[in-house]
Design a protein around this motif. Structure first.
Motif: not given
Length: 417
Positions: A248-253
């Motif tokens: 829900a809070t992860d970024g695309p890195a």
């Protein structure tokens, strides 16, 4: 960008960047000055700096009457930065934007038409890339590259589990509990509100057969049964352990993320630079590209990068700006840029940046790409929707409740815009 009215946001941010760069009004030595803001199309920062410095020098050698300044920016708060510059009337003559941004800035009279920059070569551009930048019958951006996003797999994970590579939503849902028993999520998802929904939720929405806006662009459509189906797909995956715990809070890195640690089996929306990072972490033979997933239909995001001429540009520098646009939109420049950025050209006379399985897959993916849904309120609608997707993934709202609440906010945004 926040869901506050666009003009207010632009004016509030103007102080931040008004002094960062000024559009040239003619150099003292008789040269015309053109300032361009470029963003990280080339992911490697050192390579990006070197490439654009060399490009600037090469252009000035070919056009000694023009002083070109290419200023590298970051994607962080790009909308606020550009809108602030337009509000202040101080900033770049040229700027790299997406089709939905072009729709917004055109609506606010922040862009100037660029038809004259492609007059001689117009027939050589892919018509769809030109269409994505055309509003009210005029062209508002020269497409200089084409992004293509598709699916990437950690093939070793699926092979070790005795599973075929998932091609459909049903395949993904069936694989989820099998891999969850091994402590592996079948798919990652970048739910951070900093991530554009073009690269997270919208491809799933399109795969479900849904759209963000109605066909006439006057109403919200993501709260349709198709939209609910797309969000339920994510929620069901999360409940089965099919998404990372922090989806829900992860970024695309990629670097340092679960996808690079072998804790996630596939990435449903990715492009070649990220795939290269995955291979560096997981092994060259363990990562493969596939076509977009299929829900009701197959679909993914793939947009042209547009070099747009801003309303900041002065009349006396107009021809110089056209020269820059023509130079960077040429087949030679596109081939050079795409060799570094691993994107595809937007011209029929420009070669793809490579060959082999990856490029064959990306070429085949072109037929499924969607450049986004241009709307003057596109980015503000994203800002309204993203937190509710997070709420659904967190179990605070059902898919239906989340999209209903998001649609109410988004319709208010449309009414204001």
């Amino acid at each position: 960008m926040s869901a506050r009215p666009f003009r207010l946001a632009a004016l509030a941010a103007a102080v931040m960047v008004a002094a960062t760069a000024c559009s040239g009004s003619g150099a003292g030595d008789g040269k015309s000055e053109v300032t361009m803001w470029m963003y990280p199309v080339i992911k490697d920062e050192a390579k990006s700096k070197r490439y654009w410095a060399e490009t600037e020098a090469a252009f000035e050698k070919a056009h000694p009457d023009v002083d070109l300044s290419i200023q590298l920016q970051t994607f962080d708060k790009r909308d606020a930065q550009i809108s602030a510059a337009l509000a202040a009337g101080s900033g770049p003559d040229l700027v790299l934007i997406t089709p939905d941004q072009a729709a917004t800035y055109h609506k606010l009279r922040g862009l100037l038409p660029v038809d004259e920059a492609v007059t001689e070569d117009r027939a050589l551009f892919d018509p769809e890339t030109l269409e994505a930048a055309t509003f009210d019958g005029e062209l508002y951006g020269v497409p200089v590259f084409q992004n293509i996003y598709t699916t990437a797999y950690n093939t070793k994970i699926f092979a070790d589990a005795g599973l075929e590579l998932p091609k459909t939503w049903d395949d993904v849902l069936k694989a989820a509990p099998v891999l969850a028993k091994k402590g592996i999520a079948v798919m990652d998802y970048a739910g951070s509100t900093e991530q554009t929904l073009n690269l997270s939720f919208y491809p799933l929405l399109w795969q479900a057969g849904g759209t963000v806006f109605t066909e006439d662009g006057k109403d919200i459509a993501f709260d349709s049964p198709e939209g609910v189906s797309a969000l339920r797909f994510l929620v069901d995956l999360k409940k089965q352990g099919g998404l990372p715990a922090e989806a829900a809070t992860d970024g695309p890195a990629v670097e340092g993320a679960p996808i690079a640690k072998g804790e996630v089996a596939m990435r449903a929306v990715t492009f070649l630079p990220e795939v290269k990072q995955m291979r560096a972490a997981l092994g060259e033979r363990n990562v493969a590209l596939g076509l977009p997933l299929k829900g009701k239909v197959q679909a993914t995001y793939g947009n042209p990068g547009l070099l747009a001429l801003t309303s900041i540009n002065k009349d006396e520098n107009r021809e110089a700006a056209y020269k820059v646009l023509s130079y960077l939109g040429s087949a030679r420049s596109q081939e050079s840029l795409n060799a570094e950025a691993a994107n595809f050209p937007t011209r029929t006379d420009a070669k793809a940046p490579g060959s082999g399985p990856d490029f064959r897959t990306l070429g085949a993916t072109l037929r499924y790409t969607n450049p986004g849904e241009p709307s003057p309120a596109a980015r503000q609608v994203m800002a309204s929707l993203a937190p509710y997707i997070q709420a659904a993934l967190g179990g605070d709202l059902s898919a239906e409740e989340a999209l209903k609440k998001a649609a109410e906010e988004a319709r208010a945004v449309l009414a204001r815009s």
